[in-house]
Design a protein around this motif. Structure first.
Motif: not given
Lengths: 486, 216
Positions: A5, A91, A135, A138, A171
């Protein structure tokens, strides 16, 4: 670590619209308002808590007047940092004051259909599709419920929405659509199933919960009780003011900050009184009313200032901030959307808000647009690059290369260029093609973004959930659907 | 009878000075001015000016609300005198308005009520979190023309549909016009549930109500 992320971290410069004296004055004014004007807490459980801790409670109007010392003492027990856990630990999102993460916006009621381009009512499949798209991106750190699953019963809709997101993304999920204790109990139960039990959930809260205040100076009873249920289970809980200068707050930005601050910190203080040390966060999306229509604007210079000032307030109280940025008032992904979302997000990022809400909605958070979602991600990527600033060191000054090239030549053939070119920002959605190319096609950034969204939806496979767990969640939802609405 | 006092009445509305509007209304009673004349030639003239300026974009929503409040204060002072004379202000229509059960959002609905009342409607504002039966009971009691239902939540929007159905079930659907509003409400939703009117904002709601009274 934030895994894949993308976040903003270690910015080279910051924006701080309020001085320390300003912050102190807003704080003192806020305490004065809470103590002398009061804030409405229309929930028996909340009023009991306040009474037990010595606040003055008017049971007839549900108004609480709490002394400054009580509020300040309660807020001191709030943890300054904590982590929003994800189903996939890679994540996880550390809310440590040095990361800015982006979420999807919520909760819209219509969708610009990705295939037909037509505006239509949102449904559960949209929640799932948007979650799957998020999802893959990034720039997106976590989910809000992006749109309302209006094809599910009202009393379990928020729970279907949660499960749809979990089923399509690993996430973190922050829900803003749970507004009763009954739903909150069920959500906690579902989250426990996903996390592996109550203790596992407490240690790794894969779910956090965000409630709106009811400006001016009031809370919603159901929201308060839902928040108390979540806080008891160890889920991070936030309260968001959407005070609007001129209608639900004074027409002066400072006055709007005071009203919103009173709503937020009184609610956070209540959570601390009930569960000292519970992870809580400040949330804000103040705005200014459109003076002509009374409408919600979703963008403008005051909003941009609120975006940075709110983080200064949250820092002052040592709690993370979830800040409303993006969320343009524009009807299409157009010039207005670009201006509003860039400036609001820049201001919130340049003050290091911990969470930004959020990408993808148009028309004041009502209409979902995949195009806007991807363009918003690009705005964040641009701002992220800006805040990395300008590195000045021996290599970046490039003296040897400058000497090698000399006057009137070029840098295209330099190794230094090749070594550094990938740290320059790369464009995805600006139209930088030759004019003739554009003239032949007459397309542009929203078209590029739409193509990318279609590609993601056609190809992206999220980290799936265990089949048995999926079935258990489904069974529990069916059981809840069959219950009489509370 | 002096035109000065009518001008002052209009000005008090334009300035949104409700104490001044109330004072002028009391003075009119003392001076023996017919309340209906005071309203029409004084206060309404001010309201009309504010409405025009608002439409032109020269005045803002707070101007409109302050003017409406001043108008309301004046009429409250004049009502006992109207009752004494056995006269009544002609109203455009009677409206029962509220935010539906399960929803506590107040401001949009209140704003619509205020503007309707300033534009000649008799308004009964039932507040927030109002059960559907209460809307119906009140509408029957006051013989309402229009029932306005507000909601900000997608989960309570359904109550707007249920209300239209309840009117049908009670066999009184044709007696009332139903006006719906609130942030998640759209024109297509209003059409789908069989509401008679819809507006996205407060001044539009006034236009919608006027249209409904004209049978539109």
């Amino acid at each position: 670590m934030a895994g894949n992320i993308l976040s903003i971290s270690q910015p080279r410069f910051r924006v701080q619209p309020l001085s320390e004296t300003d912050i102190q004055r807003i704080h003192e004014a806020t305490l004065h308002v809470i103590e002398h004007v009061g804030v409405r807490f229309p929930s028996p459980r909340a009023l009991e808590l306040w009474q037990a801790h010595g606040a003055q409670v008017d049971l007839h109007t549900s108004t609480v007047r709490a002394p400054a010392a009580l509020i300040e003492k309660a807020l001191r027990s709030a943890p300054p940092t904590f982590t929003l856990a994800a189903r996939d630990p890679q994540q996880d999102l550390p809310l440590d004051g040095d990361h800015v993460f982006v979420g999807t916006d919520g909760c819209g009621v219509e969708v610009l259909d990705l295939e037909s381009g037509q505006r239509r009512r949102s449904c559960l499949q949209d929640v799932a599709d948007i979650a799957r798209t998020a999802d893959a991106l990034e720039e997106i750190g976590f989910h809000w419920v992006p749109v309302s699953a209006q094809d599910r019963p009202a009393h379990t809709r928020s729970l279907h929405e949660l499960c749809a997101i979990w089923g399509n993304s690993s996430k973190h999920v922050q829900t803003e659509s749970i507004v009763t204790a009954h739903e909150a109990h069920a959500a906690v139960r579902l989250a426990e199933m996903v996390a592996g039990g109550p203790l596992a959930l407490r240690q790794r809260p894969i779910l956090s919960i965000m409630q709106c205040t009811a400006s001016p100076l009031a809370q919603d009873g159901g929201s308060l009780e839902a928040a108390l249920v979540a806080a008891e289970a160890g889920l991070p809980v936030g309260f968001m003011t959407m005070a609007s200068a001129g209608s639900t707050a004074p027409a002066t930005p400072a006055g709007t900050l005071v009203v919103g601050n009173a709503e937020v910190i009184s609610a956070l203080a209540l959570m601390q009184l009930a569960f000292p040390g519970a992870p809580v966060f400040y949330a804000a999306a103040q705005t200014a009313m459109d003076m002509r229509t009374g409408g919600y604007t979703g963008g403008g210079p005051e909003d941009f200032l609120f975006g940075a000032a709110s983080n200064q307030l949250a820092d002052f109280y040592h709690v993370p901030l979830s800040m409303g940025s993006f969320a343009t008032g524009a009807k299409l992904p157009d010039w207005q959307a670009g201006v509003e979302n860039s400036l609001s997000t820049f201001m919130a990022c340049a003050s290091m808000a911990d969470m930004l809400l959020g990408v993808g909605l148009l028309h004041g958070s009502r209409i979902w647009s995949y195009e806007q979602m991807l363009l918003d991600c690009e705005i964040f990527a641009i701002i992220r690059r800006v805040l990395q600033g300008i590195r000045v060191d021996e290599d970046s000054l490039a003296l040897e290369t400058i000497a090698a090239v000399g006057p009137s030549s070029h840098y295209l053939a330099q190794k230094h260029t090749r070594q550094n070119m990938r740290s320059l920002w790369m464009n995805r959605f600006f139209d930088r093609r030759p004019y003739d190319t554009w003239e032949a096609l007459r397309d542009g950034p929203p078209d590029f973004a739409r193509a990318k969204a279609r590609q993601i939806l056609a190809s992206h496979q999220p980290q799936g959930m265990d089949e048995r767990l999926s079935a258990e969640l489904g069974d529990f939802l069916s059981y809840l659907d069959a219950e009489e609405p509370a | 009878m002096s035109t000065d006092i009518f001008q002052a009445m209009a000005q008090s509305v334009i300035d949104g000075e409700k104490e001044e509007a109330a004072r002028l209304a009391r003075q009119a009673v003392t001076d023996g001015i017919d309340p209906l004349v005071a309203i029409d030639q004084g206060f309404v003239a001010g309201m009309r000016y504010v409405g025009e300026q608002y439409t032109l974009g020269e005045m803002f929503l707070p101007d409109l609300v302050l003017a409406a409040e001043a108008m309301k204060a004046a009429i409250a002072e004049l009502e006992p005198e109207m009752a004494r004379r056995g006269t009544a202000r002609q109203v455009l229509g009677t409206v029962v308005i509220g935010t539906v059960e399960g929803d506590i959002h107040d401001i949009g609905k209140t704003l619509v009520g205020t503007l309707l009342s300033a534009n000649g409607f008799k308004v009964y504002d039932l507040g927030v979190n109002v059960p559907l039966q209460t809307f119906l009971d009140k509408a029957l009691e006051v013989n309402a023309d229009i029932i306005g239902l507000s909601t900000l939540l997608t989960t309570t929007m359904i109550n707007q549909r249920k209300f239209v159905q309840a009117l049908e079930a009670a066999g009184v659907r044709s007696r009332f016009k139903v006006l719906v509003g609130g942030a998640p409400v759209t024109r297509s939703w209003a059409a789908e549930i069989g509401a008679d009117g819809y507006s996205e904002d407060a001044s539009g709601a006034v236009q919608a109500a006027i249209q409904l009274m004209q049978g539109g």
